[in-house]
Design a protein around this motif. Sequence first.
Motif, PDB file in Angstrom:
ATOM      1  N   LEU A  82      -2.640  -5.280 -14.915  1.00  0.00           N
ATOM      2  CA  LEU A  82      -3.039  -6.515 -14.247  1.00  0.00           C
ATOM      3  C   LEU A  82      -2.889  -6.412 -12.731  1.00  0.00           C
ATOM      4  CD1 LEU A  82      -3.912  -9.480 -14.662  1.00  0.00           C
ATOM      5  CD2 LEU A  82      -1.501 -10.075 -14.928  1.00  0.00           C
ATOM      6  N   GLN A  83      -1.899  -5.641 -12.294  1.00  0.00           N
ATOM      7  CA  GLN A  83      -1.678  -5.486 -10.856  1.00  0.00           C
ATOM      8  C   GLN A  83      -2.834  -4.773 -10.162  1.00  0.00           C
ATOM      9  OE1 GLN A  83       2.205  -3.586 -10.463  1.00  0.00           O
ATOM     10  NE2 GLN A  83       3.004  -4.949 -12.046  1.00  0.00           N
ATOM     11  N   GLY A  84      -3.664  -4.062 -10.940  1.00  0.00           N
ATOM     12  CA  GLY A  84      -4.798  -3.362 -10.344  1.00  0.00           C
ATOM     13  C   GLY A  84      -5.747  -4.292  -9.612  1.00  0.00           C
ATOM     14  N   ASP A  85      -5.825  -5.571 -10.042  1.00  0.00           N
ATOM     15  CA  ASP A  85      -6.696  -6.534  -9.360  1.00  0.00           C
ATOM     16  C   ASP A  85      -6.264  -6.772  -7.921  1.00  0.00           C
ATOM     17  OD1 ASP A  85      -8.231  -6.889 -11.624  1.00  0.00           O
ATOM     18  OD2 ASP A  85      -7.126  -8.643 -12.324  1.00  0.00           O
ATOM     19  N   TRP A  86      -4.983  -6.524  -7.644  1.00  0.00           N
ATOM     20  CA  TRP A  86      -4.424  -6.857  -6.332  1.00  0.00           C
ATOM     21  C   TRP A  86      -4.581  -5.730  -5.309  1.00  0.00           C
ATOM     22  CZ3 TRP A  86      -1.068 -11.320  -5.526  1.00  0.00           C
ATOM     23  CH2 TRP A  86      -0.968 -12.149  -6.647  1.00  0.00           C
ATOM     24  N   HIS A  87      -4.981  -4.558  -5.748  1.00  0.00           N
ATOM     25  CA  HIS A  87      -4.984  -3.384  -4.866  1.00  0.00           C
ATOM     26  C   HIS A  87      -6.256  -3.376  -4.019  1.00  0.00           C
ATOM     27  CE1 HIS A  87      -2.136  -1.426  -8.022  1.00  0.00           C
ATOM     28  NE2 HIS A  87      -1.520  -2.320  -7.263  1.00  0.00           N
ATOM     29  N   LEU A  88      -6.217  -4.182  -2.950  1.00  0.00           N
ATOM     30  CA  LEU A  88      -7.378  -4.361  -2.089  1.00  0.00           C
ATOM     31  C   LEU A  88      -7.080  -3.940  -0.648  1.00  0.00           C
ATOM     32  CD1 LEU A  88      -8.437  -7.871  -3.427  1.00  0.00           C
ATOM     33  CD2 LEU A  88      -9.480  -5.679  -4.001  1.00  0.00           C
ATOM     34  N   GLY A  89      -6.119  -3.045  -0.497  1.00  0.00           N
ATOM     35  CA  GLY A  89      -5.803  -2.560   0.842  1.00  0.00           C
ATOM     36  C   GLY A  89      -4.651  -3.303   1.490  1.00  0.00           C
ATOM     37  N   ARG A  90      -4.723  -3.442   2.793  1.00  0.00           N
ATOM     38  CA  ARG A  90      -3.591  -3.948   3.571  1.00  0.00           C
ATOM     39  C   ARG A  90      -3.273  -5.409   3.297  1.00  0.00           C
ATOM     40  NH1 ARG A  90      -5.846  -5.185   9.631  1.00  0.00           N
ATOM     41  NH2 ARG A  90      -7.940  -5.897   9.049  1.00  0.00           N
ATOM     42  N   VAL A  91      -4.170  -6.142   2.643  1.00  0.00           N
ATOM     43  CA  VAL A  91      -3.884  -7.542   2.326  1.00  0.00           C
ATOM     44  C   VAL A  91      -2.646  -7.663   1.446  1.00  0.00           C
ATOM     45  CG1 VAL A  91      -5.298  -7.661   0.230  1.00  0.00           C
ATOM     46  CG2 VAL A  91      -4.931  -9.724   1.627  1.00  0.00           C
ATOM     47  N   LEU A  92      -2.344  -6.615   0.691  1.00  0.00           N
ATOM     48  CA  LEU A  92      -1.188  -6.648  -0.192  1.00  0.00           C
ATOM     49  C   LEU A  92       0.116  -6.789   0.584  1.00  0.00           C
ATOM     50  CD1 LEU A  92      -0.441  -6.482  -3.186  1.00  0.00           C
ATOM     51  CD2 LEU A  92      -0.279  -4.004  -2.951  1.00  0.00           C
ATOM     52  N   LEU A  93       0.100  -6.469   1.866  1.00  0.00           N
ATOM     53  CA  LEU A  93       1.310  -6.548   2.679  1.00  0.00           C
ATOM     54  C   LEU A  93       1.490  -7.909   3.343  1.00  0.00           C
ATOM     55  CD1 LEU A  93       1.192  -3.019   4.358  1.00  0.00           C
ATOM     56  CD2 LEU A  93       2.429  -3.724   2.305  1.00  0.00           C
ATOM     57  N   ARG A  94       0.532  -8.813   3.191  1.00  0.00           N
ATOM     58  CA  ARG A  94       0.702 -10.161   3.716  1.00  0.00           C
ATOM     59  C   ARG A  94       1.799 -10.873   2.936  1.00  0.00           C
ATOM     60  NH1 ARG A  94      -1.745 -10.876   8.538  1.00  0.00           N
ATOM     61  NH2 ARG A  94      -2.013 -13.103   8.111  1.00  0.00           N
ATOM     62  N   ARG A  95       2.583 -11.717   3.617  1.00  0.00           N
ATOM     63  CA  ARG A  95       3.825 -12.222   3.031  1.00  0.00           C
ATOM     64  C   ARG A  95       3.639 -12.946   1.697  1.00  0.00           C
ATOM     65  NH1 ARG A  95       6.870 -17.000   5.851  1.00  0.00           N
ATOM     66  NH2 ARG A  95       7.173 -15.514   7.536  1.00  0.00           N
ATOM     67  N   TRP A  96       2.688 -13.883   1.610  1.00  0.00           N
ATOM     68  CA  TRP A  96       2.534 -14.630   0.366  1.00  0.00           C
ATOM     69  C   TRP A  96       1.946 -13.762  -0.733  1.00  0.00           C
ATOM     70  CZ3 TRP A  96       5.276 -18.806   0.364  1.00  0.00           C
ATOM     71  CH2 TRP A  96       5.502 -19.504   1.555  1.00  0.00           C
ATOM     72  N   VAL A  97       1.022 -12.886  -0.365  1.00  0.00           N
ATOM     73  CA  VAL A  97       0.423 -11.980  -1.349  1.00  0.00           C
ATOM     74  C   VAL A  97       1.489 -11.044  -1.906  1.00  0.00           C
ATOM     75  CG1 VAL A  97      -1.312 -10.196  -1.726  1.00  0.00           C
ATOM     76  CG2 VAL A  97      -1.795 -12.108  -0.173  1.00  0.00           C
ATOM     77  N   LEU A  98       2.295 -10.461  -1.036  1.00  0.00           N
ATOM     78  CA  LEU A  98       3.312  -9.508  -1.477  1.00  0.00           C
ATOM     79  C   LEU A  98       4.359 -10.178  -2.354  1.00  0.00           C
ATOM     80  CD1 LEU A  98       4.325  -6.614  -1.327  1.00  0.00           C
ATOM     81  CD2 LEU A  98       5.565  -7.219   0.763  1.00  0.00           C
TER      82      LEU A  98
END
Length: 401
Positions: free
Chosen positions: A253-269
Amino acid sequence: MLNRLLAAPLMLCAFRPLFLLAAGAAVLGMAAWLGFLLLGWPLPGVPGGPVVWHAHELLFGFTFAAIAGFVLTAVPEFVDGPAAPRPAVLALVLLWLGGRVAWSASGVIGPWPAAVLNVAPVLVVIALVAPLLWRDPARRHLSILWALLAWLAVTAGFYTDVLRGEPPMRSLHAAIGVVMVLVVIVMSRISMRVVNSALDTLGETAVSYLARPPRRHLAVACIVLFTLADVLAPGAPVAGWLALAAAAALFNLQGDWHLGRVLLRRWVLMLYAVYVAMALGYALIGVAVLTDLGSVSGGRHLLAIGALGLSIFVVMNIAGRIHTGRELDTRRWIPIAAGVLLLAAVARAAWSWWPADGTLLWLAGGGWGLAFGAFIAHYLPLYWRPRPDGGLGCEGVMDSD
């Protein structure tokens, strides 16, 4: 007096009193539990003993208050329906408070008052949101209703076991599974807004995030199957394999989140970390059941502190601020507190392997208390005041014009 209370800013929306009660229960309940384990403080004598008291208050106290506050706020927004009436919210708060007292006194007055006062609030929440969910023409959010009905079943199942004199822990384990399912359901709705908003902020308009139903449904199905096996055949190899299947589905399920640097944004992370903690928790349970390595308790506490606790903390900071008419808090205390919660989950899981090390338990309980204590300190002043944008209810931030 009653009219003044109902008109107070604290009663503008259900999440205001309920989120504060949830955070207060988190702090006080953990303080009592640490005092019992490390300082020898007495706990209320309840059916099943201290561990059952602790798990009951974590789930039917803290967790349910947070769930009720979120559902009564989010469902009307999802389906464009009316907010819960203030008298109903006040009744819910009083029932919840009564449930805490009745459960802690159940060793003296018997379990019946606690059973009534802990089942009744669930019925109230269902009665308030079921018509809204069912009348929605698309019925896109009925999964929330099924999760609430499952919560009602595990709550009733717990007290059925208590009244029969049977060990009630299996219902508490089942309740963790219901919460994990609800987290996956709710995260799919919150994450699409949060991640896509972060992508827009970064200027990455060519990429969009979609919580794909097949991955989500697979994760939910695996969690449900493990929960059933854990209740019906605890410790059996099939439960171990299903726990590993749930972990694999959550990693997928986490594969949907792997969109680059957006994953490092505070709420996303922070939201992503919920899935990581959940996957690792089920993985630890599966390994412990199948190989006798590690600890099932350690895995459960990664679910309870890492996944459950962190998801509630993050959602309360998102919904609990936007619906007071304010933009999201950008201060550092929120990611710091979220990191402390994750460290607390790791420390508590490690304590399952090294129970002689009281430092780990202090770190776990102290981190939990600090995170939710910080929430109270920052949000209590906001919830006692009217909305700054002139709103009169649960709506999000209103336009200045």
